[in-house]
Scaffold this motif. Structure first.
Motif, short mmCIF file in Angstrom:
data_model
loop_
_atom_site.label_atom_id
_atom_site.label_comp_id
_atom_site.label_asym_id
_atom_site.label_seq_id
_atom_site.Cartn_x
_atom_site.Cartn_y
_atom_site.Cartn_z
N ASN A 142 6.89 11.64 23.00
CA ASN A 142 7.97 12.89 22.92
C ASN A 142 7.73 12.26 24.94
O ASN A 142 8.84 12.61 25.25
CB ASN A 142 7.72 13.37 22.40
CG ASN A 142 8.08 14.30 21.39
OD1 ASN A 142 8.47 12.94 20.60
ND2 ASN A 142 7.36 14.83 20.18
N ALA A 143 6.48 12.45 25.43
CA ALA A 143 6.34 12.15 26.66
C ALA A 143 7.08 10.63 27.06
O ALA A 143 7.57 11.35 27.73
CB ALA A 143 5.55 12.24 27.03
N LEU A 144 7.08 10.18 26.39
CA LEU A 144 7.34 8.69 26.71
C LEU A 144 8.59 8.61 26.99
O LEU A 144 9.43 7.50 26.57
CB LEU A 144 6.53 7.90 26.29
CG LEU A 144 5.07 7.90 27.34
CD1 LEU A 144 3.83 7.20 26.74
CD2 LEU A 144 4.96 8.43 28.59
N LEU A 145 9.42 9.03 26.08
CA LEU A 145 10.55 9.24 25.72
C LEU A 145 11.51 7.92 24.61
O LEU A 145 12.27 7.09 24.24
CB LEU A 145 11.35 9.05 26.95
CG LEU A 145 11.59 10.18 27.76
CD1 LEU A 145 12.63 9.13 28.91
CD2 LEU A 145 11.92 11.02 27.35
N LEU A 146 9.99 7.53 23.45
CA LEU A 146 10.00 6.58 23.16
C LEU A 146 10.13 6.84 21.22
O LEU A 146 10.11 7.44 20.72
CB LEU A 146 8.69 5.57 22.50
CG LEU A 146 8.63 5.81 23.94
CD1 LEU A 146 6.41 4.98 23.56
CD2 LEU A 146 8.67 3.84 24.18
N LYS A 147 11.04 5.92 20.25
CA LYS A 147 11.00 6.60 19.39
C LYS A 147 10.68 5.19 18.07
O LYS A 147 10.26 3.94 18.49
CB LYS A 147 12.60 6.31 18.98
CG LYS A 147 13.34 7.26 19.94
CD LYS A 147 14.73 7.28 19.22
CE LYS A 147 16.05 5.86 19.63
NZ LYS A 147 15.75 5.51 21.01
N ASP A 165 3.23 13.66 20.85
CA ASP A 165 3.60 13.80 22.37
C ASP A 165 3.33 12.73 23.03
O ASP A 165 4.26 12.98 24.08
CB ASP A 165 1.62 14.74 22.42
CG ASP A 165 1.26 15.93 22.20
OD1 ASP A 165 2.63 16.33 22.18
OD2 ASP A 165 -0.03 15.93 22.24
N ASP A 166 2.58 11.21 22.44
CA ASP A 166 2.79 10.62 23.43
C ASP A 166 4.41 9.66 23.45
O ASP A 166 5.43 9.66 24.46
CB ASP A 166 2.26 9.31 23.24
CG ASP A 166 0.73 9.17 23.78
OD1 ASP A 166 0.29 9.68 24.91
OD2 ASP A 166 -0.37 8.11 23.45
N GLY A 208 11.69 3.03 30.97
CA GLY A 208 13.19 4.07 31.36
C GLY A 208 12.21 4.89 32.32
O GLY A 208 11.77 4.67 33.16
N GLU A 209 13.38 6.26 31.63
CA GLU A 209 13.05 7.14 32.89
C GLU A 209 12.14 7.67 32.94
O GLU A 209 11.65 8.46 34.19
CB GLU A 209 14.28 8.31 32.71
CG GLU A 209 16.00 8.04 32.45
CD GLU A 209 16.71 8.33 32.21
OE1 GLU A 209 17.31 9.35 33.10
OE2 GLU A 209 16.31 8.25 31.57
N LYS A 210 11.16 7.45 32.03
CA LYS A 210 9.87 7.99 32.19
C LYS A 210 8.71 6.71 32.05
O LYS A 210 8.20 6.18 31.50
CB LYS A 210 9.76 9.05 30.79
CG LYS A 210 10.48 10.73 31.41
CD LYS A 210 9.68 11.81 30.55
CE LYS A 210 8.79 12.77 31.50
NZ LYS A 210 9.14 13.63 30.43
N SER A 211 9.03 5.54 33.19
CA SER A 211 8.17 4.51 32.95
C SER A 211 6.82 4.61 33.37
O SER A 211 6.09 5.63 33.53
CB SER A 211 9.55 3.60 33.47
OG SER A 211 9.10 3.56 34.37
N GLY A 212 6.00 4.24 33.10
CA GLY A 212 4.84 3.67 33.24
C GLY A 212 3.62 2.66 32.73
O GLY A 212 4.80 1.74 32.28
#
Lengths: 186, 186
Positions: free
Chosen positions: B172-177, B169-170, B143-147
């Protein structure tokens, strides 16, 4: 190549018309300079409101810009009840709708984004650091919550301070603090 | 190899003595089952307090354990004014001091940690997935905040549901659900 971290808390940029609507004739007085040349945190704050809740005391940065933009974290977005896209600064055409409340009035518009990870550069920095023609890089994260973050955009301005801007979600998740030094992976 | 995401909000595990101190003879009644076998969110909550502020309505999970542990995010830690280390569950010997307040009493002890990223496994899962003898892995973020996130520990129990647990935190930062599917890198 190393770059230092700047952690961006939630903040607001206003265009001149929206500034006047929110603050009337009050001046945009400087509280303190920011690291990027010719930018500052003002003495002024607003309240921002989504479908669920409000967050008060959100700092207005200066000088005013050609667009109004509310930069928040995904954590803030859940608190407020908004769903902003991850965008580079100024890309507000599909920003989420948010209400901004100032002492003189309020407005509701497409302004809420989650700022994409970015590194501030200028022409001189690009030449010195071997970054000419590059649009984005990755950055190595050290420590107990180590890894690699991608999609770190190089953001050009006429005069920049070489710095990696991350929002509070990235900084908190990755255990980073202001002025930490990280390694860029080209 | 794919693994699904479970997002862990702040929560508390109690040992029997601390439970009795906080809740007296009140039963640890189940609100709902969690994905890990034989674990549940109870109907009970506590208030947790650091040097700066409190957070109310922190869920008590069950059943009770042999140790008391408060799992919070770094964002929570800043809110509360505590400085917990990143630790695997049960490693509370150098946890930060935090106050836990229940309806029947309160206690202050070394209990606050930021939970390390971890994947729940058991013997059967390790054999099926080719994870025998491995203590930690990395996981690819799309995704957009990949890594890539490192130091994802494999956490053994007698019977597990194969799931990657990340804190808010992880996530929300990484746009995960919850229930997102991610790729494990061995």
């Amino acid at each position: 190549m190393k770059v230092s971290v700047g952690v961006s808390n939630r903040h607001v940029h206003l265009n001149n018309d929206d500034y006047k609507l929110l603050f009337g004739d009050a001046p945009l007085t400087k509280r303190n300079d920011l690291t990027q040349p010719n930018t500052f945190a003002s003495e002024l704050t607003v309240t921002i409101t989504g479908s669920k809740r409000s967050i008060e005391n959100v700092r207005v940065l200066g000088p005013n810009r050609s667009y109004t933009q509310v930069e928040i974290s995904r954590t803030d977005a859940y608190t407020l009840g908004v769903n902003p896209p991850v965008r580079n600064s100024g890309e507000v055409s599909d920003a989420d709708v948010i209400t901004i409340i100032g002492p003189n009035g309020e407005l509701t518009k497409k302004a809420a984004i989650i700022a994409a990870r970015h590194i501030h550069v200028d022409k001189k920095i690009r030449e010195e650091k071997g970054l000419v023609g590059i649009s984005k890089v990755s950055v190595r994260i050290p420590g107990e919550k180590s890894g690699i973050i991608d999609n770190v955009y190089l953001k050009d301005s006429d005069e920049a301070y070489f710095e990696l801007h991350l929002d509070t979600d990235d900084a908190n998740a990755l255990l980073l603090k202001h002025d930490d030094e990280l390694e860029i992976i080209k």
